[in-house]
Design a protein around this motif. Sequence first.
Motif, PDB file in Angstrom:
ATOM      1  N   ALA A  34      44.765  27.782  41.736  1.00 11.30           N
ATOM      2  CA  ALA A  34      43.647  28.677  42.074  1.00 11.30           C
ATOM      3  C   ALA A  34      42.348  27.898  42.049  1.00 11.30           C
ATOM      4  O   ALA A  34      42.189  26.947  41.273  1.00 11.30           O
ATOM      5  CB  ALA A  34      43.575  29.837  41.086  1.00 11.30           C
ATOM      6  N   THR A  35      41.429  28.309  42.888  1.00 10.20           N
ATOM      7  CA  THR A  35      40.090  27.732  42.833  1.00 10.20           C
ATOM      8  C   THR A  35      39.084  28.779  43.291  1.00 10.20           C
ATOM      9  O   THR A  35      39.448  29.765  43.943  1.00 10.20           O
ATOM     10  CB  THR A  35      39.981  26.460  43.697  1.00 10.20           C
ATOM     11  OG1 THR A  35      38.777  25.759  43.372  1.00 10.20           O
ATOM     12  CG2 THR A  35      40.004  26.780  45.177  1.00 10.20           C
ATOM     13  N   ALA A  36      37.838  28.573  42.910  1.00  8.69           N
ATOM     14  CA  ALA A  36      36.794  29.530  43.264  1.00  8.69           C
ATOM     15  C   ALA A  36      36.357  29.325  44.703  1.00  8.69           C
ATOM     16  O   ALA A  36      36.330  28.208  45.213  1.00  8.69           O
ATOM     17  CB  ALA A  36      35.599  29.363  42.327  1.00  8.69           C
ATOM     18  N   VAL A  37      36.034  30.429  45.370  1.00 12.46           N
ATOM     19  CA  VAL A  37      35.357  30.372  46.661  1.00 12.46           C
ATOM     20  C   VAL A  37      33.964  30.945  46.473  1.00 12.46           C
ATOM     21  O   VAL A  37      33.749  31.856  45.671  1.00 12.46           O
ATOM     22  CB  VAL A  37      36.108  31.150  47.758  1.00 12.46           C
ATOM     23  CG1 VAL A  37      37.442  30.519  48.035  1.00 12.46           C
ATOM     24  CG2 VAL A  37      36.288  32.615  47.392  1.00 12.46           C
ATOM     25  N   ASN A  53      31.053  35.175  45.176  1.00 11.82           N
ATOM     26  CA  ASN A  53      32.214  34.348  44.850  1.00 11.82           C
ATOM     27  C   ASN A  53      33.477  35.177  44.740  1.00 11.82           C
ATOM     28  O   ASN A  53      33.441  36.394  44.554  1.00 11.82           O
ATOM     29  CB  ASN A  53      31.993  33.538  43.566  1.00 11.82           C
ATOM     30  CG  ASN A  53      32.200  34.333  42.311  1.00 11.82           C
ATOM     31  OD1 ASN A  53      31.333  35.121  41.915  1.00 11.82           O
ATOM     32  ND2 ASN A  53      33.339  34.130  41.655  1.00 11.82           N
ATOM     33  N   GLY A  54      34.595  34.510  44.891  1.00 14.77           N
ATOM     34  CA  GLY A  54      35.913  35.110  44.754  1.00 14.77           C
ATOM     35  C   GLY A  54      36.883  34.025  44.348  1.00 14.77           C
ATOM     36  O   GLY A  54      36.481  32.980  43.810  1.00 14.77           O
ATOM     37  N   THR A  55      38.157  34.227  44.640  1.00 12.52           N
ATOM     38  CA  THR A  55      39.198  33.284  44.256  1.00 12.52           C
ATOM     39  C   THR A  55      40.148  33.101  45.436  1.00 12.52           C
ATOM     40  O   THR A  55      40.335  34.026  46.229  1.00 12.52           O
ATOM     41  CB  THR A  55      39.975  33.807  43.037  1.00 12.52           C
ATOM     42  OG1 THR A  55      39.066  34.027  41.951  1.00 12.52           O
ATOM     43  CG2 THR A  55      41.055  32.823  42.597  1.00 12.52           C
ATOM     44  N   VAL A  56      40.719  31.918  45.573  1.00 13.17           N
ATOM     45  CA  VAL A  56      41.810  31.707  46.516  1.00 13.17           C
ATOM     46  C   VAL A  56      43.013  31.161  45.762  1.00 13.17           C
ATOM     47  O   VAL A  56      42.878  30.484  44.740  1.00 13.17           O
ATOM     48  CB  VAL A  56      41.461  30.739  47.672  1.00 13.17           C
ATOM     49  CG1 VAL A  56      40.344  31.288  48.529  1.00 13.17           C
ATOM     50  CG2 VAL A  56      41.126  29.351  47.151  1.00 13.17           C
ATOM     51  N   THR A  57      44.193  31.474  46.290  1.00 16.02           N
ATOM     52  CA  THR A  57      45.450  30.942  45.791  1.00 16.02           C
ATOM     53  C   THR A  57      45.909  29.836  46.722  1.00 16.02           C
ATOM     54  O   THR A  57      45.913  30.012  47.950  1.00 16.02           O
ATOM     55  CB  THR A  57      46.516  32.050  45.730  1.00 16.02           C
ATOM     56  OG1 THR A  57      46.094  33.041  44.791  1.00 16.02           O
ATOM     57  CG2 THR A  57      47.866  31.498  45.296  1.00 16.02           C
ATOM     58  N   PHE A 153      48.426  35.374  35.477  1.00 16.93           N
ATOM     59  CA  PHE A 153      47.456  35.416  36.580  1.00 16.93           C
ATOM     60  C   PHE A 153      46.175  34.695  36.187  1.00 16.93           C
ATOM     61  O   PHE A 153      45.934  34.413  34.997  1.00 16.93           O
ATOM     62  CB  PHE A 153      47.145  36.865  36.975  1.00 16.93           C
ATOM     63  CG  PHE A 153      46.383  37.644  35.929  1.00 16.93           C
ATOM     64  CD1 PHE A 153      44.994  37.595  35.866  1.00 16.93           C
ATOM     65  CD2 PHE A 153      47.051  38.425  34.992  1.00 16.93           C
ATOM     66  CE1 PHE A 153      44.289  38.307  34.903  1.00 16.93           C
ATOM     67  CE2 PHE A 153      46.365  39.150  34.029  1.00 16.93           C
ATOM     68  CZ  PHE A 153      44.977  39.082  33.986  1.00 16.93           C
ATOM     69  N   GLY A 154      45.338  34.424  37.185  1.00 17.13           N
ATOM     70  CA  GLY A 154      44.061  33.775  36.896  1.00 17.13           C
ATOM     71  C   GLY A 154      43.078  33.920  38.043  1.00 17.13           C
ATOM     72  O   GLY A 154      43.449  34.260  39.170  1.00 17.13           O
ATOM     73  N   GLY A 155      41.811  33.664  37.741  1.00 15.74           N
ATOM     74  CA  GLY A 155      40.771  33.726  38.754  1.00 15.74           C
ATOM     75  C   GLY A 155      39.417  33.401  38.153  1.00 15.74           C
ATOM     76  O   GLY A 155      39.318  32.915  37.012  1.00 15.74           O
ATOM     77  N   PHE A 156      38.352  33.702  38.922  1.00 17.60           N
ATOM     78  CA  PHE A 156      37.007  33.258  38.541  1.00 17.60           C
ATOM     79  C   PHE A 156      36.033  34.431  38.618  1.00 17.60           C
ATOM     80  O   PHE A 156      35.459  34.720  39.676  1.00 17.60           O
ATOM     81  CB  PHE A 156      36.567  32.121  39.467  1.00 17.60           C
ATOM     82  CG  PHE A 156      37.501  30.950  39.413  1.00 17.60           C
ATOM     83  CD1 PHE A 156      37.313  29.926  38.497  1.00 17.60           C
ATOM     84  CD2 PHE A 156      38.611  30.903  40.244  1.00 17.60           C
ATOM     85  CE1 PHE A 156      38.189  28.872  38.422  1.00 17.60           C
ATOM     86  CE2 PHE A 156      39.502  29.845  40.186  1.00 17.60           C
ATOM     87  CZ  PHE A 156      39.297  28.830  39.269  1.00 17.60           C
ATOM     88  N   PRO A 157      35.840  35.137  37.505  1.00 12.96           N
ATOM     89  CA  PRO A 157      34.953  36.312  37.503  1.00 12.96           C
ATOM     90  C   PRO A 157      33.508  35.937  37.766  1.00 12.96           C
ATOM     91  O   PRO A 157      32.980  34.983  37.184  1.00 12.96           O
ATOM     92  CB  PRO A 157      35.130  36.878  36.086  1.00 12.96           C
ATOM     93  CG  PRO A 157      35.626  35.735  35.261  1.00 12.96           C
ATOM     94  CD  PRO A 157      36.431  34.881  36.184  1.00 12.96           C
ATOM     95  N   SER A 217      39.368  38.586  42.834  1.00 13.67           N
ATOM     96  CA  SER A 217      40.065  38.928  44.080  1.00 13.67           C
ATOM     97  C   SER A 217      40.551  37.663  44.783  1.00 13.67           C
ATOM     98  O   SER A 217      39.773  36.746  45.044  1.00 13.67           O
ATOM     99  CB  SER A 217      39.123  39.690  45.015  1.00 13.67           C
ATOM    100  OG  SER A 217      38.779  40.935  44.471  1.00 13.67           O
ATOM    101  N   GLY A 218      41.847  37.645  45.102  1.00 12.76           N
ATOM    102  CA  GLY A 218      42.456  36.470  45.725  1.00 12.76           C
ATOM    103  C   GLY A 218      43.185  35.584  44.743  1.00 12.76           C
ATOM    104  O   GLY A 218      43.824  34.606  45.136  1.00 12.76           O
ATOM    105  N   GLY A 219      43.119  35.916  43.459  1.00 10.04           N
ATOM    106  CA  GLY A 219      43.760  35.095  42.434  1.00 10.04           C
ATOM    107  C   GLY A 219      45.275  35.222  42.449  1.00 10.04           C
ATOM    108  O   GLY A 219      45.821  36.270  42.789  1.00 10.04           O
TER     109      GLY A 219
END
Length: 266
Positions: A34-37, A53-57, A153-157, A217-219
């Motif tokens: 995962a990385t931030a967009v 910002n959001g997240t991509v897988t 799961f994971g992502g970038f709030p 979103s997108g994580g």
Amino acid sequence: MDYNNLDPKLVEKAKQEAAGPLGKEMTKFPLLFATAVSFKDLTGVNSVHTVNNGTVTLVDLGSGQMAITCSHVLDEYRKRLKDNNKFVFRIGNTVLNPLEYLIDESPELDLATIDLSEINIKEISLGKEIGTSFFRPEAWPPDDVNEGDFISFGGFPGKWKEQVSSGDLMFDSFSSGATEISSINDEYFICQFEREYWVESLDIKNGKELHELGGLSGGPVFLIRDNNGITYYEFVGIIYQFSTDYDLLYIRKAKFINKDGSILQN
């Protein structure tokens, strides 16, 4: 889960394992893929308040490298471009126009796939631990999930993004190594956060107190499976919504995405 009926000794053992090396590895795992967009205005001074910002897988399902995110993330980018064509979009540290690399999109399922076949993963991560790999499943599509299964799961709030200099932002990650699936239907499944039972293994910013998870979103979401005592991860979903009122995480089933990145229409 009814925690009151569990063996207290088993609960204590599970908490010790979650707080130890095993828990740390389980928490880190989804963030490897995962990385931030982010997208911001190139013509003015940006701050944490003006950058979306959001997240991509990051995955390779068998037909090449791609990023998966939510349609509403790209939709917001389109709106910003319409008002100002000087917005730049980044996947990690890579600048690109996602609309030019778009493989497919489904507003109904809130999914979008972006071609990254020409992108070097080192350009995205700059050698950091997060976002260093494309997940490659042994088989696709994944098996279905069940209530009571545990996911990672994971992502970038967005709540945790910080401005470290006049032109640079830092996106801290939020992840879980084992969260129980509480409800399922044909298109998505839901996890009910039970914060009182959480055990922290890597907790720099107090995740229990984070109640606004916009940006996840997108994580990626992985199911923790066991085959004859061997634990492995299966990519099963994409985060697309979070209810702050009820602490519910909504996850779109990954089975709607084909190997080539095309999306099955609902």
